[in-house]
Scaffold this motif. Structure first.
Motif, short mmCIF file in Angstrom:
data_model
loop_
_atom_site.label_atom_id
_atom_site.label_comp_id
_atom_site.label_asym_id
_atom_site.label_seq_id
_atom_site.Cartn_x
_atom_site.Cartn_y
_atom_site.Cartn_z
N ASP A 98 1.01 -1.49 -0.37
CA ASP A 98 -0.26 0.21 0.08
C ASP A 98 0.99 0.73 -0.17
OD1 ASP A 98 -2.17 1.82 0.32
OD2 ASP A 98 -2.76 1.39 2.03
N ASP A 151 -7.33 -11.45 4.64
CA ASP A 151 -7.78 -10.31 4.81
C ASP A 151 -7.04 -9.19 3.76
OD1 ASP A 151 -5.31 -9.94 6.48
OD2 ASP A 151 -7.05 -7.87 7.35
N LYS A 152 -5.60 -9.14 3.88
CA LYS A 152 -5.16 -8.50 2.23
C LYS A 152 -5.11 -9.71 1.19
CE LYS A 152 0.06 -7.31 1.47
NZ LYS A 152 1.41 -7.57 1.99
N LYS A 172 -8.60 -7.70 0.04
CA LYS A 172 -8.58 -6.98 -0.68
C LYS A 172 -7.83 -6.17 -2.23
CE LYS A 172 -8.36 -4.68 4.64
NZ LYS A 172 -7.95 -3.85 6.25
N GLU A 219 -10.40 -6.62 -3.92
CA GLU A 219 -11.40 -5.56 -4.22
C GLU A 219 -10.96 -4.68 -5.32
OE1 GLU A 219 -12.34 -5.52 0.12
OE2 GLU A 219 -13.68 -6.65 0.59
N LYS A 220 -9.90 -4.46 -4.99
CA LYS A 220 -9.30 -2.83 -5.85
C LYS A 220 -8.91 -3.20 -7.33
CE LYS A 220 -6.25 -1.42 -1.85
NZ LYS A 220 -4.93 -1.64 -0.83
#
Length: 307
Positions: A42, A170-171, A174, A177-178
């Motif tokens: 990130d 979860d990483k 995510k 999701e992007k």
């Protein structure tokens, strides 16, 4: 994501460290299993579009079914599949059941003329995952045989299902999701569509003389040259993965582009005895990386110090 021919799961972090941090659009022209993207951190404050592309419609369909929030529904679908969940086949009858299911799915989705539609796309993605996770090293899924792990390894199908359904991944979720767009285009078309000064392309084509290892691809000697020619003329920044071959330095000269290399262990080269072949990975870029800039600044400073 899942083992796949040419995947960059082993050296993805090495490639990631060369990606410019001020990009707005990230594109993989030969997406495969999107390993480099999943290695990203990130640290891209301006990134607002992530584009997956692959000429193989089975790959694109899979990612369409896991991008955004779609992975939740798809993960629940995978949970319903009786697919060697613990990596152990207890009886000959079970082994025959799993083998027959594998053969049936493989024959269906790799049949000539097979089409993915709105009505079957979810089931097709599930069957594709089943096939990819039950073969050796993700290579040539259209003709590989079902592999019984005999309890030695955790089922790759189970691991992938957990990536979509459990909190500890979860990483990874995510990152799914992007993903903004999933394209099923020729490499040249997707480059033209998304090219801009703020776009970064990670380009990982079928490597020279290994093109036939890939399923549902149409890439030959002329495409290698056309790809290199096209990249030289675009506005975006790009990095290109290859093994070295004679024509490469003619098409992308070292005095015009940045060449980096790294010794690595080939994942797809895993042998039956567990050993792996070695290789030298090339990363060619049309922009200077930070250490190159620092080197130039040092040389400039030394020049003026000596004046």
């Amino acid at each position: 994501m899942i083992s796949y021919i040419g995947g960059k799961s082993i050296i993805g972090k090495w490639i990631r460290d060369y990606i410019p941090t001020n990009i707005e659009t990230y594109v993989e022209t030969f997406g495969g299993m999107f390993w480099v993207y999943f290695c990203m951190e990130d640290k891209y404050p301006n990134l607002n579009k992530v584009v997956y592309n692959d000429f193989n419609q089975l790959n694109t369909n899979l990612f369409e079914n896991v991008r955004g929030s779609n992975y939740k529904q798809f993960g629940e679908l995978l949970k319903l599949e009786d697919c060697q969940q613990k990596g152990v086949v207890d009886t000959p009858e079970q082994l025959q059941l799993y083998t027959d299911t594998f053969n049936s799915y493989q024959k269906e989705i790799f049949a000539d003329g097979f089409q993915i539609t709105d009505s079957n796309k979810l089931e097709v993605a599930k069957k594709y995952v089943y096939v990819l996770t039950q073969i050796f090293s993700g290579s040539q899924p259209e003709k590989s045989k079902y592999m019984n792990y005999k309890g030695k390894y955790k089922s790759k199908f189970t691991t992938f299902t957990e990536k979509l359904t459990t909190q500890k991944y979860d990483k990874f979720q995510k990152q799914l999701e992007k993903i903004s767009v999933c394209e099923n285009m020729d490499y040249s078309d997707v480059i033209r569509k998304y090219d801009s000064p703020t776009t970064y392309f990670y380009v990982d084509p079928p490597y020279w003389k290994t093109e036939n290892y890939y399923s549902k691809h149409d890439f030959d000697r002329d495409d290698h040259e056309k790809l290199c020619t096209q990249l030289k003329g675009i506005d975006g920044r790009w990095s290109l993965s290859y093994y070295d071959f004679d024509l490469l330095q003619e098409w992308l000269p070292k005095n015009e582009f940045v060449w980096e290399e790294k010794q690595f262990t080939k994942q797809a080269g895993t042998k039956k005895d567990g050993t792996r072949d070695k290789g030298t990975e090339l990363l060619i870029m049309n922009y200077k990386i930070q250490k190159e800039i620092e080197k130039e600044n040092k040389l400039i400073g030394e020049f003026f110090d000596n004046e």
